[in-house]
Design an enzyme around this catalytic site. Structure first.
Site, PDB file in Angstrom:
ATOM      1  N   GLY A   1       0.687  -1.403  -0.175  1.00  0.00           N
ATOM      2  CA  GLY A   1      -0.098  -0.071  -0.130  1.00  0.00           C
ATOM      3  C   GLY A   1       0.945   1.180   0.004  1.00  0.00           C
ATOM      4  O   GLY A   1       0.443   2.271   0.525  1.00  0.00           O
ATOM      5  N   HIS A   2       1.955   1.154  -0.761  1.00  0.00           N
ATOM      6  CA  HIS A   2       2.875   2.385  -0.519  1.00  0.00           C
ATOM      7  C   HIS A   2       2.443   3.675  -1.324  1.00  0.00           C
ATOM      8  O   HIS A   2       3.137   4.601  -1.087  1.00  0.00           O
ATOM      9  CB  HIS A   2       4.359   1.801  -1.258  1.00  0.00           C
TER      10      HIS A   2
ATOM     11  N   TYR B   1     -15.346  -2.561   9.002  1.00  0.00           N
ATOM     12  CA  TYR B   1     -13.991  -2.245   8.758  1.00  0.00           C
ATOM     13  C   TYR B   1     -13.068  -2.743  10.169  1.00  0.00           C
ATOM     14  O   TYR B   1     -12.188  -3.154  10.088  1.00  0.00           O
ATOM     15  CB  TYR B   1     -13.653  -0.847   8.566  1.00  0.00           C
TER      16      TYR B   1
ATOM     17  N   HIS C   1     -11.409  11.028   4.641  1.00  0.00           N
ATOM     18  CA  HIS C   1     -11.388  11.047   6.205  1.00  0.00           C
ATOM     19  C   HIS C   1     -11.906  12.644   6.448  1.00  0.00           C
ATOM     20  O   HIS C   1     -11.905  13.236   5.654  1.00  0.00           O
ATOM     21  CB  HIS C   1     -10.298  10.574   6.755  1.00  0.00           C
TER      22      HIS C   1
ATOM     23  N   ARG D   1     -13.820  21.233   2.254  1.00  0.00           N
ATOM     24  CA  ARG D   1     -15.240  21.966   2.232  1.00  0.00           C
ATOM     25  C   ARG D   1     -15.032  23.579   2.295  1.00  0.00           C
ATOM     26  O   ARG D   1     -15.485  24.323   2.231  1.00  0.00           O
ATOM     27  CB  ARG D   1     -16.140  21.332   3.253  1.00  0.00           C
TER      28      ARG D   1
ATOM     29  N   ARG E   1     -11.984  13.349  19.008  1.00  0.00           N
ATOM     30  CA  ARG E   1     -11.006  12.461  18.239  1.00  0.00           C
ATOM     31  C   ARG E   1      -9.660  12.921  18.540  1.00  0.00           C
ATOM     32  O   ARG E   1      -9.208  13.912  18.737  1.00  0.00           O
ATOM     33  CB  ARG E   1     -11.252  12.680  16.905  1.00  0.00           C
TER      34      ARG E   1
END
Length: 314
Positions: free
Chosen positions: A11-12, A137, A180, A188, A210
């Site tokens: 996943g580089h 997930y 995310h 936005r 978070r």
């Protein structure tokens, strides 16, 4: 790890994987094995097996995953579960069968139960149900972490798993359907400024808390763990600091220069109210984050401005 160890970063090209490549090269690790999705489909069991039989990497960093924000997770639970299970099981088992010495599996803070005691300690995994909006997930990530644990306990291989806080940083996706929360908010607010809008509305009450970690810090921590950590239990990677969604929106509003109002939409889900990792263990081992949230957000906004046309985020 030796500097000449063959290291495969799965996943580089993604957010986390690209940060690992940057940090590995910065630290002098040059024998990196990299494959794009077009070159190697990680959901293809036979293809992954053939790759490992040929390359036999000494170290594997699993930064490959199907990821997204609360909207994507809640609307596509089946894909988030199935695809991630395929990817990680193919990688972990092929690495095990082909003699990989060290394997780092990256989990997610959403693995913790919805009503988990805060801050969340590693032993609380599997003591309750994960938050519903990203259950698919979360369950997939729990499965990958447990498989590494079982292999370590049964065969003694150095397969470890880490649980990072919410990641953000250079290389993030600003696609509004899949991004995310941080890149989504940055885009936005920037577009609202460009269009002269009076307000921006964020999902939920804005009260959810978070913890965020920059991917450069996350990758630095992961490399640290490969050199200093061995256990059948996962270990948290976090900053120990948290921020409400409304406060985060206000910070991003200032960074982007938007002058309108920030509104909330309580009809939309907040997700888990609080999600703070207890990172005492990794801090006691000697690792600590270096990049403050405001600095990381400013850096990411500048990267977005320089790449939005190239990436089609307009």
């Amino acid at each position: 790890m030796n500097k000449d160890t063959k290291i495969y970063v799965a996943g580089h090209t993604g957010l986390v994987g690209s940060a690992f490549v940057r940090q590995l090269q910065k630290k002098g690790y040059q024998n990196l094995v990299l494959r794009t999705h077009c070159e190697l489909d990680l959901t293809d069991q036979a293809g992954v097996k053939e790759f490992f039989e040929k390359e036999k990497p000494g170290v594997v960093i699993d930064a490959a995953a199907k990821v997204g924000g609360i909207k994507a997770n809640s609307e596509h639970m089946a894909e988030f579960y199935y695809i991630n299970m395929q990817i990680q099981q193919n990688l972990i088992w092929s690495a095990f069968e082909n003699g990989t010495k060290k394997f780092l599996f990256l989990g997610s803070a959403c693995m913790y139960p919805t009503n988990c005691e805060q801050p969340m300690r590693e032993e609380k995994i599997l003591t309750g149900l994960p938050e519903l909006t990203n259950e698919g997930y979360a369950l997939a990530k729990i499965g990958g972490s447990r498989l590494c644990s079982y292999l370590y306990r049964q065969y003694g291989v150095e397969f470890i798993s880490a649980i990072p806080a919410n990641a953000y940083g250079i290389g993030d996706s600003f696609d509004l359907n899949h991004s995310h929360v941080i890149p989504a908010l940055i885009r936005r607010f920037h577009e609202a400024k460009e269009q002269g809008r009076a307000s921006v509305t964020i999902w939920g009450t804005g009260m959810a808390l978070r913890e965020f970690i920059n991917t450069d810090d996350m990758a630095d921590a992961g490399i640290f763990l490969l050199n200093h950590y061995l256990s059948n239990q996962p270990i948290n990677i976090g900053t120990g600091e948290e921020i409400s969604m409304l406060e985060l929106a206000e910070v991003i509003k200032k960074i982007t220069g938007f002058e309108g109002e920030v509104l909330t939409d309580p009809s939309k889900p907040d997700g888990m109210y609080r999600r703070l990792c207890d990172s005492t263990r990794i801090h006691e081992l000697g690792w600590n984050p270096q990049k403050a949230l405001h600095a990381g957000l400013t850096e990411l906004y500048e990267w977005y401005l320089n790449n939005k046309k190239l990436k089609g985020w307009i």
